[in-house]
Design an enzyme around this catalytic site. Structure first.
Site, PDB file in Angstrom:
ATOM      1  N   HIS A  72      -1.337   8.543   4.314  1.00  0.00           N
ATOM      2  CA  HIS A  72       0.035   8.016   4.325  1.00  0.00           C
ATOM      3  C   HIS A  72       0.773   8.476   5.591  1.00  0.00           C
ATOM      4  O   HIS A  72       1.499   7.694   6.221  1.00  0.00           O
ATOM      5  CB  HIS A  72       0.836   8.543   3.121  1.00  0.00           C
ATOM      6  CG  HIS A  72       0.383   8.036   1.784  1.00  0.00           C
ATOM      7  ND1 HIS A  72       0.109   8.876   0.724  1.00  0.00           N
ATOM      8  CD2 HIS A  72       0.189   6.784   1.325  1.00  0.00           C
ATOM      9  CE1 HIS A  72      -0.227   8.150  -0.325  1.00  0.00           C
ATOM     10  NE2 HIS A  72      -0.196   6.879   0.008  1.00  0.00           N
ATOM     11  N   LYS A  76       4.054   4.911 -14.720  1.00  0.00           N
ATOM     12  CA  LYS A  76       2.726   5.174 -14.149  1.00  0.00           C
ATOM     13  C   LYS A  76       2.261   6.589 -14.475  1.00  0.00           C
ATOM     14  O   LYS A  76       1.191   6.992 -14.063  1.00  0.00           O
ATOM     15  CB  LYS A  76       2.750   4.977 -12.624  1.00  0.00           C
ATOM     16  CG  LYS A  76       2.710   3.531 -12.180  1.00  0.00           C
ATOM     17  CD  LYS A  76       2.286   3.412 -10.721  1.00  0.00           C
ATOM     18  CE  LYS A  76       2.173   1.974 -10.262  1.00  0.00           C
ATOM     19  NZ  LYS A  76       1.724   1.883  -8.858  1.00  0.00           N
ATOM     20  N   ARG A 120      -6.940   0.086   4.108  1.00  0.00           N
ATOM     21  CA  ARG A 120      -8.002   1.019   4.487  1.00  0.00           C
ATOM     22  C   ARG A 120      -9.342   0.322   4.587  1.00  0.00           C
ATOM     23  O   ARG A 120     -10.207   0.685   5.382  1.00  0.00           O
ATOM     24  CB  ARG A 120      -8.123   2.150   3.447  1.00  0.00           C
ATOM     25  CG  ARG A 120      -6.956   3.089   3.415  1.00  0.00           C
ATOM     26  CD  ARG A 120      -6.948   3.893   2.138  1.00  0.00           C
ATOM     27  NE  ARG A 120      -6.756   2.999   0.987  1.00  0.00           N
ATOM     28  CZ  ARG A 120      -6.452   3.393  -0.225  1.00  0.00           C
ATOM     29  NH1 ARG A 120      -6.350   4.681  -0.492  1.00  0.00           N
ATOM     30  NH2 ARG A 120      -6.275   2.530  -1.192  1.00  0.00           N
ATOM     31  N   SER A 178      -4.402   8.793  -3.092  1.00  0.00           N
ATOM     32  CA  SER A 178      -3.729   9.783  -3.941  1.00  0.00           C
ATOM     33  C   SER A 178      -4.521   9.983  -5.233  1.00  0.00           C
ATOM     34  O   SER A 178      -4.648  11.097  -5.738  1.00  0.00           O
ATOM     35  CB  SER A 178      -2.313   9.313  -4.293  1.00  0.00           C
ATOM     36  OG  SER A 178      -1.535   9.204  -3.131  1.00  0.00           O
TER      37      SER A 178
HETATM   38  O1  PNS Z   1       1.131   3.116  -3.542  1.00  0.00           O
HETATM   39  P1  PNS Z   1       1.096   2.006  -4.538  1.00  0.00           P
HETATM   40  O2  PNS Z   1       1.105   2.551  -5.941  1.00  0.00           O
HETATM   41  O3  PNS Z   1      -0.035   1.045  -4.298  1.00  0.00           O
HETATM   42  O4  PNS Z   1       2.470   1.178  -4.334  1.00  0.00           O
HETATM   43  C1  PNS Z   1       2.751   0.037  -5.114  1.00  0.00           C
HETATM   44  C2  PNS Z   1       4.206  -0.424  -4.864  1.00  0.00           C
HETATM   45  C3  PNS Z   1       5.192   0.678  -5.164  1.00  0.00           C
HETATM   46  C4  PNS Z   1       4.362  -0.861  -3.415  1.00  0.00           C
HETATM   47  C5  PNS Z   1       4.449  -1.651  -5.806  1.00  0.00           C
HETATM   48  O5  PNS Z   1       4.078  -1.305  -7.104  1.00  0.00           O
HETATM   49  C6  PNS Z   1       5.882  -2.144  -5.806  1.00  0.00           C
HETATM   50  O6  PNS Z   1       6.361  -2.668  -4.818  1.00  0.00           O
HETATM   51  N1  PNS Z   1       6.584  -1.955  -6.930  1.00  0.00           N
HETATM   52  C7  PNS Z   1       7.970  -2.379  -7.094  1.00  0.00           C
HETATM   53  C8  PNS Z   1       8.079  -3.547  -8.052  1.00  0.00           C
HETATM   54  C9  PNS Z   1       8.030  -4.873  -7.355  1.00  0.00           C
HETATM   55  O7  PNS Z   1       8.770  -5.156  -6.425  1.00  0.00           O
HETATM   56  N2  PNS Z   1       7.098  -5.750  -7.818  1.00  0.00           N
HETATM   57  C10 PNS Z   1       6.962  -7.103  -7.330  1.00  0.00           C
HETATM   58  C11 PNS Z   1       6.254  -7.195  -6.000  1.00  0.00           C
HETATM   59  S1  PNS Z   1       4.541  -7.259  -6.119  1.00  0.00           S
END
Ligand code: PNS
Length: 161
Positions: free
Chosen positions: A18, A42, A91, A129
């Protein structure tokens, strides 16, 4: 106009991958807002406050970086902080499908917001993570995959400090 990107994620916990991506992002944007998902559904290992604190410590002294939590839709948060771009890392090919779906959904919700993908250093191409948490829980060493403050926090959280 200043170029603002949001770099969203769960960051449970922040890894060197990150940080590598955030550093690369800072070369292209004036402000990079790291957006930590607050959603406790989560069941994260670290609370949102802990994740933010770890990010603050790990990016201490970096200029152009901000760290905030968000709940609800990412596009709403991005609009609130004045971002034109969502920054995400890819990645490997296995990341692509999920990232593509999110990028398309976010574009449907907010067509003006662009998703930009950057590729982290190959040294971190296998670091996530989830794997860091698993290795730490099972007694392995996560250092060199995470910054020193996160390695300490993992040890303390898992009562091995
Ligand atoms: O590091 P991660 O867990 O892959 O991140 C996921 C994240 C936080 C980017 C994603 O879950 C997110 O944007 N959540 C907010 C809810 C949202 O906007 N959902 C609709 C778009 S897909």
């Amino acid at each position: 106009m200043s170029r603002v990107a949001v770099y969203p994620g769960t960051f449970d916990p922040v890894t060197n991958g990150h940080l590598d991506l955030a550093e690369r992002g800072l070369r292209h944007f004036d402000r990079l807002v790291i957006a930590v998902l607050g959603n406790e559904e989560k069941r994260p290992l670290f609370s949102v406050d802990e994740r933010i604190e770890l990010l603050h410590e790990a990016t201490h002294g970096w200029s152009g970086i901000e760290i905030e939590s968000f709940d609800g839709l990412l596009v709403h948060f991005a609009r609130r902080v004045g971002a034109q771009v969502i920054l995400r890392g890819i990645r490997a090919a296995s990341d692509f499908e999920y990232e593509m779906q999110m990028a398309m959904m976010n574009r449907k919700l907010e067509p003006e917001l662009e998703t930009v993908f950057l590729v982290p250093s190959e040294a971190y191409s296998y670091v996530s993570s989830r794997l860091v948490r698993e290795v730490a829980k099972l007694g392995g060493e996560a250092d060199r995959l995470v910054p020193p403050n996160v390695a300490r926090a993992l040890n303390a959280k898992l009562s091995r400090g």
